[in-house]
Design a protein around this motif. Structure first.
Motif, PDB file in Angstrom:
ATOM      1  N   THR A 232       0.820  -1.207   0.000  1.00  0.00           N
ATOM      2  CA  THR A 232       0.000   0.000   0.000  1.00  0.00           C
ATOM      3  C   THR A 232       0.856   1.260   0.000  1.00  0.00           C
ATOM      4  N   LEU A 233       2.088   1.169   0.470  1.00  0.00           N
ATOM      5  CA  LEU A 233       2.954   2.344   0.516  1.00  0.00           C
ATOM      6  C   LEU A 233       3.318   2.825  -0.877  1.00  0.00           C
ATOM      7  N   VAL A 234       3.433   1.892  -1.824  1.00  0.00           N
ATOM      8  CA  VAL A 234       3.704   2.276  -3.208  1.00  0.00           C
ATOM      9  C   VAL A 234       2.542   3.102  -3.754  1.00  0.00           C
ATOM     10  N   LEU A 235       1.317   2.661  -3.476  1.00  0.00           N
ATOM     11  CA  LEU A 235       0.138   3.403  -3.930  1.00  0.00           C
ATOM     12  C   LEU A 235       0.049   4.756  -3.252  1.00  0.00           C
ATOM     13  N   CYS A 236       0.349   4.807  -1.943  1.00  0.00           N
ATOM     14  CA  CYS A 236       0.322   6.082  -1.224  1.00  0.00           C
ATOM     15  C   CYS A 236       1.323   7.067  -1.824  1.00  0.00           C
ATOM     16  N   ALA A 322       9.501  -8.296 -11.197  1.00  0.00           N
ATOM     17  CA  ALA A 322       8.432  -8.041 -10.237  1.00  0.00           C
ATOM     18  C   ALA A 322       7.332  -9.083 -10.300  1.00  0.00           C
ATOM     19  N   PHE A 323       7.603 -10.216 -10.936  1.00  0.00           N
ATOM     20  CA  PHE A 323       6.601 -11.283 -11.056  1.00  0.00           C
ATOM     21  C   PHE A 323       6.142 -11.766  -9.685  1.00  0.00           C
ATOM     22  N   ILE A 324       7.040 -11.760  -8.707  1.00  0.00           N
ATOM     23  CA  ILE A 324       6.698 -12.212  -7.359  1.00  0.00           C
ATOM     24  C   ILE A 324       6.449 -11.035  -6.416  1.00  0.00           C
ATOM     25  N   GLY A 325       6.328  -9.830  -6.981  1.00  0.00           N
ATOM     26  CA  GLY A 325       6.114  -8.639  -6.178  1.00  0.00           C
ATOM     27  C   GLY A 325       7.269  -7.668  -6.345  1.00  0.00           C
ATOM     28  N   SER A 326       6.996  -6.395  -6.169  1.00  0.00           N
ATOM     29  CA  SER A 326       8.036  -5.391  -6.355  1.00  0.00           C
ATOM     30  C   SER A 326       9.130  -5.541  -5.300  1.00  0.00           C
ATOM     31  N   PRO A 327      10.404  -5.620  -5.721  1.00  0.00           N
ATOM     32  CA  PRO A 327      11.495  -5.707  -4.733  1.00  0.00           C
ATOM     33  C   PRO A 327      11.722  -4.392  -4.000  1.00  0.00           C
ATOM     34  N   LEU A 328      11.114  -3.303  -4.465  1.00  0.00           N
ATOM     35  CA  LEU A 328      11.303  -2.002  -3.837  1.00  0.00           C
ATOM     36  C   LEU A 328      10.316  -1.751  -2.704  1.00  0.00           C
ATOM     37  N   SER A 329       9.345  -2.634  -2.532  1.00  0.00           N
ATOM     38  CA  SER A 329       8.367  -2.423  -1.472  1.00  0.00           C
ATOM     39  C   SER A 329       8.480  -3.434  -0.332  1.00  0.00           C
ATOM     40  N   MET A 548     -10.073 -16.262   2.812  1.00  0.00           N
ATOM     41  CA  MET A 548      -8.927 -15.597   3.418  1.00  0.00           C
ATOM     42  C   MET A 548      -8.279 -14.619   2.451  1.00  0.00           C
ATOM     43  N   SER A 549      -8.180 -14.996   1.179  1.00  0.00           N
ATOM     44  CA  SER A 549      -7.562 -14.121   0.190  1.00  0.00           C
ATOM     45  C   SER A 549      -8.344 -12.822   0.034  1.00  0.00           C
ATOM     46  N   GLN A 550      -9.676 -12.915  -0.037  1.00  0.00           N
ATOM     47  CA  GLN A 550     -10.500 -11.714  -0.130  1.00  0.00           C
ATOM     48  C   GLN A 550     -10.400 -10.878   1.145  1.00  0.00           C
ATOM     49  N   ALA A 551     -10.273 -11.545   2.273  1.00  0.00           N
ATOM     50  CA  ALA A 551     -10.090 -10.806   3.528  1.00  0.00           C
ATOM     51  C   ALA A 551      -8.791 -10.008   3.498  1.00  0.00           C
ATOM     52  N   MET A 552      -7.744 -10.561   2.869  1.00  0.00           N
ATOM     53  CA  MET A 552      -6.489  -9.837   2.748  1.00  0.00           C
ATOM     54  C   MET A 552      -6.627  -8.629   1.825  1.00  0.00           C
ATOM     55  N   ILE A 553      -7.390  -8.775   0.741  1.00  0.00           N
ATOM     56  CA  ILE A 553      -7.644  -7.636  -0.150  1.00  0.00           C
ATOM     57  C   ILE A 553      -8.395  -6.539   0.601  1.00  0.00           C
ATOM     58  N   PHE A 554      -9.407  -6.952   1.367  1.00  0.00           N
ATOM     59  CA  PHE A 554     -10.211  -6.002   2.124  1.00  0.00           C
ATOM     60  C   PHE A 554      -9.351  -5.238   3.130  1.00  0.00           C
ATOM     61  N   THR A 555      -8.569  -5.953   3.911  1.00  0.00           N
ATOM     62  CA  THR A 555      -7.771  -5.291   4.938  1.00  0.00           C
ATOM     63  C   THR A 555      -6.654  -4.447   4.327  1.00  0.00           C
ATOM     64  N   SER A 556      -6.087  -4.898   3.210  1.00  0.00           N
ATOM     65  CA  SER A 556      -5.061  -4.108   2.526  1.00  0.00           C
ATOM     66  C   SER A 556      -5.641  -2.794   2.022  1.00  0.00           C
ATOM     67  N   ASP A 557      -6.827  -2.858   1.415  1.00  0.00           N
ATOM     68  CA  ASP A 557      -7.483  -1.632   0.957  1.00  0.00           C
ATOM     69  C   ASP A 557      -7.870  -0.744   2.132  1.00  0.00           C
TER      70      ASP A 557
END
Length: 791
Positions: A232-236, A322-329, A548-557
């Protein structure tokens, strides 16, 4: 490490909230926002107000850094998130809802359409984030400022809070709903074409139950400052860059502004992607060693990318890195755990298993995500099914047992290990923080962002309870009114599994950027509980894993809204409404496709328009392997992979207990030994296969460079540019990928440049190798087979 942090000198954290303003105070909405941007910060150290660290281990806490109660104790958060709020800034506006609903229709619809095509394309939420900015500004400039039924069509300047709300609505349902896979498999493989009512209840229940559960856990996963949610910090950072927000955490470093830096990096990333993405594709999977010995099976097994281990190391494509996620975050300590697991299990264990022919792996490629039979060919699942898609045991005995490649077998073992490791790790390391945060209200959190958010009305618990009750009824109706082979008690078990793991898995993801997946364990459990029921297996897996996956999306948002000071109640409704719209649109698109595209999900589509449904085929294969054949014939005693399952189940618990009782007993609270995280080692490499070293090694190198070297030696530079660079690389590559696809690859079914650019050496050299053709180390002679004689 130590860093100078410039803070606003106020009497209390709450004073950072900008008070409401009327028209007499500000000439325009633009000046109101501008006044917030131009807050000045003095550099006086307030050492008397430094808060002590917690008495439990926090891997992201910097013990050397100076932080104040007027900001976050985490430098990552300070560098990306503003430490003030304007409670009068418009957010829940007509404009935000119109643009948000538009994206909630367009992005899920486009992604659902291309999900069934190969090659596919994925439109991410960052596209909505970028495109919404000029659209919102244009709306503010040209739409008349009139009211209709008391609702203002143009509330003034396009605010950052409106922008966040729109982006969340566009991204929350962007990915194809997991339950649409069940519907597709039922139609194509099991010849069940059930009505739209069943489909809608199934999708809504699987998508929204997770939101309700995630909401109930927000006290532990959103409010605490330690739950930083790095993605979320990248988006912020991107939001604040686009809206020219200024705050203390980015420092006063001279040089390029964040806006210019983002622009230059964005354009560079977009232009560069054309090279590895279209003009010179061998740079994307830079398997240069295989080019030197293209037909050597050993060399290709080790250095190949398609079916090898990827020892070639390099990639020049941000999509691959970044296939497995951004290394900068991702924090460096988390990246170090992931790469340690990679080195141990894939660069050491996988070659040992392969070259010693354990589990007969030499008769298959070293890395493959599909099963094989005892002749070394892809497993023909149709040979073991009856006409009604049930298991034919005699046909199975006449055909072949099922074999897995070396990396695929390891991935199953690590998935089993991560499930147990997560619970044990949570019991040891998360027990204290859970007890602390359960008894803290939002306003009592020692974090400025929590204190600012405490001023907004919170979402009542009964709202989440109502969503849970309604969607649970939908799930029960879908089970009982239609031939699904599923039971209500199995549904309850699936939801309990998700409920048990949501807090420990969520806390791990919140600090590491890596999610512990429940897909394998849910497949295993339902395979033993309800053997021979493939549709039930798919439904159980979806309710257990996706909840659980949707719960992670919800809490991340929700954490994104927490950082950007979005009132919780509009956040709640925008997520719910957008999810309902996105799921309905996806079902409409899917039903249209299956009704109007001939031979969809069939091999004949390969030469027509490419709608061969490769992802759906993988999902169907899993339904047969675990739902039809079942884990009893794979992982039970006296079966081929039993030892792997048994060792994975017990070894991880011993490792974690030894780590805790031996390492922690003889070292301090913040000793480097406490940064060892076994669940992260096990689950962080869960994308192998299809990922390989080509993805992990460049990711780790860039992560080490930015998250360790630059962060420690050039902290002001890192604080100002790191997350902006990550956003620029992601956004530029995403936009360029769409342009290349729709301009150069999609038209004429990919035949543009077929006899020119597509045939030159740089676009063919990596395909003319044993790696690309998945050549095994050993071949089976005609009429022979490997493995046991009876099974």
């Amino acid at each position: 490490m130590s860093a100078v942090v410039e803070e606003d000198h106020r009497d209390s954290a709450s004073s950072l909230s900008v008070p409401p303003s009327d028209s007499a105070s500000y000439a325009s909405a633009f000046e109101r926002e501008k006044s917030i941007r131009s807050v000045q910060y003095d550099t006086e150290s307030l050492s008397s107000r430094i808060s002590p660290p917690s008495d439990f281990f926090d891997p992201n806490y910097d013990t050397d850094i100076t932080w104040l109660e007027d900001d976050s104790p985490y430098p990552e958060v300070r560098s990306a998130v503003a430490n003030y709020d304007d409670i009068s800034m418009p957010v829940n506006t007509f404009r935000a809802w119109v643009l948000g609903i538009m994206w909630a229709i367009i992005i899920p619809g486009v992604n659902e359409f291309y999900y069934f095509r190969y090659p596919s394309i994925m439109v991410t939420g960052i596209v909505a984030q970028l495109v919404s900015f000029p659209m919102g500004r244009a709306w503010a400039r040209w739409v008349p400022a009139v009211k209709v039924f008391g609702v203002s069509l143009n509330p003034g300047i396009f605010t950052i809070k409106e922008h966040v709300l729109i982006t969340i609505m566009g991204g929350v349902g962007a990915q194809a709903a997991y339950a649409t896979e069940i519907i597709a498999v039922q139609r194509v493989w099991y010849r069940q074409n059930l009505d739209f009512g069943y489909q809608w209840m199934l999708v809504m229940s699987t998508q929204l139950i997770g939101f309700s559960v995630g909401g109930l856990a927000r006290r532990l996963l959103v409010a605490p400052a330690s739950m930083i949610w790095p993605n979320t910090l990248v988006l912020c950072a991107l939001f604040n860059t686009l809206h020219s927000q200024s705050y203390a955490g980015i420092g006063m470093r001279s040089g390029l502004s964040r806006e210019r830096f983002f622009t230059f990096a964005f354009i560079s990333a977009a232009l560069w992607y054309i090279v590895p993405g279209y003009l010179f594709q061998a740079l994307s999977v830079f398997t240069w060693v295989c080019w030197l010995a293209p037909q050597n099976p050993k060399i290709n097994a080790l250095f190949g990318y398609h079916s090898g281990m990827g020892f070639s190391l390099l990639s020049f494509d941000w999509n691959q890195i970044a296939f497995i996620g951004s290394p900068l975050s991702t924090p460096w300590w988390a990246e170090a755990n992931v790469i340690a697991g990679f080195l141990i299990f894939y660069w050491f264990l996988a070659p040992v298993i392969y070259f010693t022919n354990t589990w007969h792996t030499q008769f298959m490629p070293i890395s493959s995500s599909g099963p094989y039979d005892n002749t070394g060919k892809p497993y023909n699942l149709t040979r073991i099914l009856n006409a009604d898609a049930t298991f034919n045991h005699q046909a199975y005995k006449d055909y072949s047992p099922l074999f897995l490649s070396a990396t695929f077998a390891i991935s199953y073992g690590l998935a089993f290990a991560s499930i147990t490791a997560t619970i044990v790790h949570a019991a040891i390391y998360f027990r204290k923080p859970i007890m602390v945060h359960l008894h803290r209200s939002l306003g009592e959190q020692p974090d400025v962002h929590a204190q600012l958010m405490s001023k907004y009305p919170q979402v009542p618990e009964w709202w989440y309870g109502c969503i849970l009750a309604v969607t649970f009824v939908f799930a029960c109706l879908a089970i009982k009114l239609y031939p699904t082979q599923m039971t209500i008690w199995a549904l309850i078990v699936a939801l309990l599994i998700a409920l048990v793991y949501i807090v420990p898995a969520g806390m791990i993801q919140a600090v590491t950027n890596r999610q512990v997946g429940l897909n394998v364990i849910t497949e295993l459990i339902i395979g033993y509980m309800l053997p021979g029921r493939p549709v039930a297996m798919m439904m159980f897996k979806t309710w257990g894993y996706i909840t659980m996956s949707q719960a992670m999306i919800f809490t991340s948002d929700f954490k994104l809204g927490h950082y950007m000071k979005i009132p919780p109640r509009p956040m709640f409704w925008c997520q719910i409404v957008a999810t309902i719209i996105a799921g309905t649109v996806q079902l409409g698109v899917e039903n249209w496709m299956f009704s109007n595209i001939p031979h969809i999900c069939e091999t004949a589509q390969k030469d027509i328009s490419g709608f061969t449904c490769p992802n759906t085929e993988v999902f169907a294969t899993a339904s047969v392997v675990f739902g039809v054949i079942g884990p009893t014939l794979q992982f039970s005693q006296n079966q081929l992979y039993y030892r792997m399952f048994q060792s994975a189940h017990y070894t991880d618990r011993k490792l974690i207990f030894h780590q805790h009782y031996y390492f922690s007993s003889f070292s301090g609270l913040y000793s480097w030994l406490n940064y060892v995280n076994f669940p992260l080692m096990f689950t962080g490499i869960g994308l192998i296969p299809p990922a390989s070293a080509v993805n992990y090694i460049p990711w780790a190198i860039i992560g080490f460079l930015f998250q360790y070297v630059i962060r420690r030696r050039y902290f002001p530079f890192w604080a100002k540019y790191n997350y902006v660079l990550s956003a620029a690389l992601d956004a530029g590559t995403a936009i360029s990928t769409l342009l290349v696809y729709f301009i150069l690859q999609y038209p004429k079914n990919g035949q543009i440049g077929e006899s020119t650019i597509q045939r030159w050496w740089g676009n063919t050299v990596y395909k003319n190798t044993a790696d690309w053709h998945s050549v095994p180390l050993r071949r089976v002679s005609e009429g022979a087979y490997f493995g046991p004689d009876t099974w």
